[in-house]
Design a protein around this motif. Sequence first.
Motif, mmCIF file in Angstrom:
data_model
loop_
_atom_site.group_PDB
_atom_site.id
_atom_site.type_symbol
_atom_site.label_atom_id
_atom_site.label_comp_id
_atom_site.label_asym_id
_atom_site.label_seq_id
_atom_site.Cartn_x
_atom_site.Cartn_y
_atom_site.Cartn_z
ATOM 1 N N LEU A 157 32.326 34.589 39.545
ATOM 2 C CA LEU A 157 33.978 34.342 40.560
ATOM 3 C C LEU A 157 34.776 33.521 39.303
ATOM 4 C CD1 LEU A 157 33.213 33.773 44.419
ATOM 5 C CD2 LEU A 157 33.608 35.950 42.723
ATOM 6 N N ILE A 158 33.934 32.488 38.415
ATOM 7 C CA ILE A 158 34.474 31.726 37.282
ATOM 8 C C ILE A 158 34.196 32.212 36.087
ATOM 9 C CG2 ILE A 158 34.875 29.406 36.955
ATOM 10 C CD1 ILE A 158 36.105 30.133 40.015
ATOM 11 N N LYS A 159 35.201 32.394 35.377
ATOM 12 C CA LYS A 159 35.350 32.435 34.009
ATOM 13 C C LYS A 159 34.463 31.200 32.981
ATOM 14 C CE LYS A 159 37.726 33.763 30.371
ATOM 15 N NZ LYS A 159 36.728 35.149 29.398
ATOM 16 N N ARG A 160 35.349 30.194 33.270
ATOM 17 C CA ARG A 160 34.761 28.799 32.678
ATOM 18 C C ARG A 160 34.853 28.108 33.251
ATOM 19 N NH1 ARG A 160 34.031 28.409 27.205
ATOM 20 N NH2 ARG A 160 33.350 30.359 26.364
ATOM 21 N N ALA A 161 34.097 26.970 33.624
ATOM 22 C CA ALA A 161 34.503 25.855 34.047
ATOM 23 C C ALA A 161 34.099 23.917 33.770
ATOM 24 C CB ALA A 161 32.848 25.722 35.555
ATOM 25 N N VAL A 162 34.553 23.126 34.092
ATOM 26 C CA VAL A 162 34.773 22.199 33.678
ATOM 27 C C VAL A 162 33.541 20.495 34.998
ATOM 28 C CG1 VAL A 162 35.492 19.470 32.751
ATOM 29 C CG2 VAL A 162 36.251 22.041 31.383
ATOM 30 N N LEU A 163 32.563 20.271 34.877
ATOM 31 C CA LEU A 163 32.825 19.460 35.596
ATOM 32 C C LEU A 163 32.799 17.652 34.344
ATOM 33 C CD1 LEU A 163 28.882 20.985 35.741
ATOM 34 C CD2 LEU A 163 31.226 21.028 37.268
ATOM 35 N N SER A 164 33.525 17.005 35.799
ATOM 36 C CA SER A 164 33.911 15.913 35.144
ATOM 37 C C SER A 164 33.083 14.428 36.489
ATOM 38 C CB SER A 164 35.079 15.089 36.068
ATOM 39 O OG SER A 164 35.489 14.188 35.386
ATOM 40 N N ALA A 165 32.257 13.642 35.254
ATOM 41 C CA ALA A 165 31.031 13.120 35.965
ATOM 42 C C ALA A 165 30.006 13.481 37.217
ATOM 43 C CB ALA A 165 32.089 11.942 36.653
ATOM 44 N N PRO A 166 30.037 14.864 37.044
ATOM 45 C CA PRO A 166 29.805 15.061 38.131
ATOM 46 C C PRO A 166 28.303 14.880 39.135
ATOM 47 C CG PRO A 166 28.929 16.222 36.484
ATOM 48 C CD PRO A 166 30.021 15.159 36.173
ATOM 49 N N MET A 167 27.971 14.472 40.276
ATOM 50 C CA MET A 167 27.123 13.266 41.269
ATOM 51 C C MET A 167 25.688 14.638 41.115
ATOM 52 S SD MET A 167 27.502 12.413 45.170
ATOM 53 C CE MET A 167 26.692 13.632 45.796
ATOM 54 N N HIS A 168 24.907 15.093 39.534
ATOM 55 C CA HIS A 168 24.203 14.958 39.843
ATOM 56 C C HIS A 168 22.759 14.515 40.601
ATOM 57 C CE1 HIS A 168 25.749 18.800 37.011
ATOM 58 N NE2 HIS A 168 25.935 18.977 38.299
ATOM 59 N N GLY A 169 23.230 13.339 40.709
ATOM 60 C CA GLY A 169 22.822 12.130 40.669
ATOM 61 C C GLY A 169 23.086 10.515 41.419
ATOM 62 N N ILE A 170 22.685 9.808 41.608
ATOM 63 C CA ILE A 170 24.158 8.375 41.710
ATOM 64 C C ILE A 170 22.728 7.343 41.220
ATOM 65 C CG2 ILE A 170 24.194 7.053 43.700
ATOM 66 C CD1 ILE A 170 24.500 9.106 45.660
ATOM 67 N N GLN A 171 23.915 6.777 40.771
ATOM 68 C CA GLN A 171 22.973 5.101 40.164
ATOM 69 C C GLN A 171 22.392 4.911 41.350
ATOM 70 O OE1 GLN A 171 24.682 2.298 36.235
ATOM 71 N NE2 GLN A 171 24.880 4.634 36.131
ATOM 72 N N LEU A 172 21.466 4.551 40.921
ATOM 73 C CA LEU A 172 20.123 3.411 41.951
ATOM 74 C C LEU A 172 19.600 2.522 41.209
ATOM 75 C CD1 LEU A 172 19.637 5.436 44.638
ATOM 76 C CD2 LEU A 172 21.319 4.344 45.146
ATOM 77 N N SER A 173 19.115 1.578 41.190
ATOM 78 C CA SER A 173 18.716 0.850 40.407
ATOM 79 C C SER A 173 17.134 1.377 40.678
ATOM 80 C CB SER A 173 18.385 -0.788 41.010
ATOM 81 O OG SER A 173 17.510 -0.858 42.605
ATOM 82 N N ASN A 174 16.175 0.960 39.596
ATOM 83 C CA ASN A 174 14.700 1.518 39.692
ATOM 84 C C ASN A 174 13.436 2.049 40.876
ATOM 85 O OD1 ASN A 174 14.896 3.050 37.199
ATOM 86 N ND2 ASN A 174 14.417 0.914 36.203
ATOM 87 N N TRP A 175 13.772 0.751 41.743
ATOM 88 C CA TRP A 175 12.849 0.312 42.751
ATOM 89 C C TRP A 175 13.403 1.106 43.744
ATOM 90 C CZ3 TRP A 175 14.556 -1.746 47.067
ATOM 91 C CH2 TRP A 175 15.490 -2.853 47.360
ATOM 92 N N MET A 176 14.690 1.384 44.021
ATOM 93 C CA MET A 176 15.910 1.758 45.491
ATOM 94 C C MET A 176 15.378 3.641 45.451
ATOM 95 S SD MET A 176 17.443 1.242 48.229
ATOM 96 C CE MET A 176 18.018 1.675 49.062
ATOM 97 N N LYS A 177 15.004 3.885 43.934
ATOM 98 C CA LYS A 177 15.664 5.324 43.304
ATOM 99 C C LYS A 177 14.433 6.428 44.413
ATOM 100 C CE LYS A 177 17.009 5.562 38.410
ATOM 101 N NZ LYS A 177 17.095 6.212 37.353
ATOM 102 N N PRO A 178 12.911 5.554 44.860
ATOM 103 C CA PRO A 178 12.509 6.893 45.536
ATOM 104 C C PRO A 178 12.712 6.606 47.238
ATOM 105 C CG PRO A 178 11.308 4.968 44.571
ATOM 106 C CD PRO A 178 12.559 4.777 43.757
ATOM 107 N N ILE A 179 13.204 5.525 47.401
ATOM 108 C CA ILE A 179 13.159 5.001 48.960
ATOM 109 C C ILE A 179 14.717 5.377 49.729
ATOM 110 C CG2 ILE A 179 11.472 3.372 48.586
ATOM 111 C CD1 ILE A 179 13.723 1.452 48.817
ATOM 112 N N ALA A 180 15.406 5.684 48.844
ATOM 113 C CA ALA A 180 16.909 5.433 49.385
ATOM 114 C C ALA A 180 17.151 6.690 50.085
ATOM 115 C CB ALA A 180 17.772 5.891 47.728
ATOM 116 N N SER A 181 16.583 7.928 49.861
ATOM 117 C CA SER A 181 16.944 8.792 50.477
ATOM 118 C C SER A 181 16.437 8.695 51.901
ATOM 119 C CB SER A 181 15.961 10.735 49.954
ATOM 120 O OG SER A 181 16.305 11.797 50.648
ATOM 121 N N PRO A 182 14.455 8.151 52.011
ATOM 122 C CA PRO A 182 13.998 8.275 52.966
ATOM 123 C C PRO A 182 14.948 7.341 54.013
ATOM 124 C CG PRO A 182 12.719 8.503 50.900
ATOM 125 C CD PRO A 182 14.067 8.867 50.256
ATOM 126 N N PHE A 183 14.728 6.548 53.150
ATOM 127 C CA PHE A 183 15.492 5.304 53.878
ATOM 128 C C PHE A 183 17.096 5.599 54.919
ATOM 129 C CE2 PHE A 183 18.009 1.242 54.235
ATOM 130 C CZ PHE A 183 17.230 0.868 54.874
#
Length: 334
Positions: A157-183
């Motif tokens: 559908l789209i010819k070209r696209a620009v992604l500005s700072a896309p949320m392909h991940g949320i910045q979290l501290s290393n210890w928080m990354k594995p538990i943020a979603s289940p928490f």
Amino acid sequence: MTAQPLHYFDFSQEDRYAETMSGPVAEMWKQRQEGTFKGVDDLNIGWVSLTGYNHDKAIIVVNGRIESYWKYQELFYDLVKQGYDVYAIDHRGQGISDRLAKDNELGHVEEFDDYVTDLKTFFDTVVTPKKYQQHFLLGHSMGGTISTLFLAKYPSLIKRAVLSAPMHGIQLSNWMKPIASPFARVVEQLQRQPNYAPGQVPYYPKPFLNNKLCQSQIRYQWFRDLYEHKPALKIGGPSARWVWQGMAAANRCITQAANIATPILLIQGSDDNIVDNQAHHRFCQAMNQANRSCELKTINGARHELLFEKDAYRNTVLAATFSHLNQDNSTPST
């Protein structure tokens, strides 16, 4: 066809900001068309368009969490000046669209894919009937997540696209990354109704000093003032459900990257403290390994709000955006 070089003075500038916003931007905004359509679960989804500038090409702007298309008047002006008809929606649960919780300032969604479905409905019912030859997409932050999943699901559908700072991940501290979603899932189960994730609160206007979004005080103050003048636009922190739904959607962007046929320009700020810049590298790598086109551009010194940054950064973002969109512009999209 090679696009003509762009000059920074073609874009709105901070030293003329008040004059530009009260003059030509305000005049352009008077010419807007607005409407609503029925999204998933019959929610009213608001949209805006600025048309009559180009009969052949249109660009859809997909905004981020807590945002409204009202916030992007300056960007729309710059897009119109470059010859694009402009379309945008307010996502379910924010902007002028219907809310999903009793607390109107809670950033909530039931299913992240509902954002994608709403965008497709908008494309089919509002944009497609205009019969443009070329459709482009510009997605910011959460809008970048929505745009990515949209491109993966509907690759022609789209010819070209620009992604500005896309949320392909949320910045979290290393210890928080594995538990943020289940928490967040556990917190949601303990809540009797949609409510804020731990540490999140209703809307409040954070002062410019030490804000994480941008370094342009005049632009930052403008959109904070907008929310005071139009308090119905205010959205605060996300719900616990939004958190784990958003994180799962961000992960899907990378796992589905190979399905995207549209050439992508991904722009990130080196000083972004909101989204995970390393996820951008993984996304582009996944696209390129599948022989898809993804170019990653880092703006050194810029923060998350690349489209609201100081001229020194925003000019570069816009020049790269138009350079990408204008490539091979003699070939219609499918």
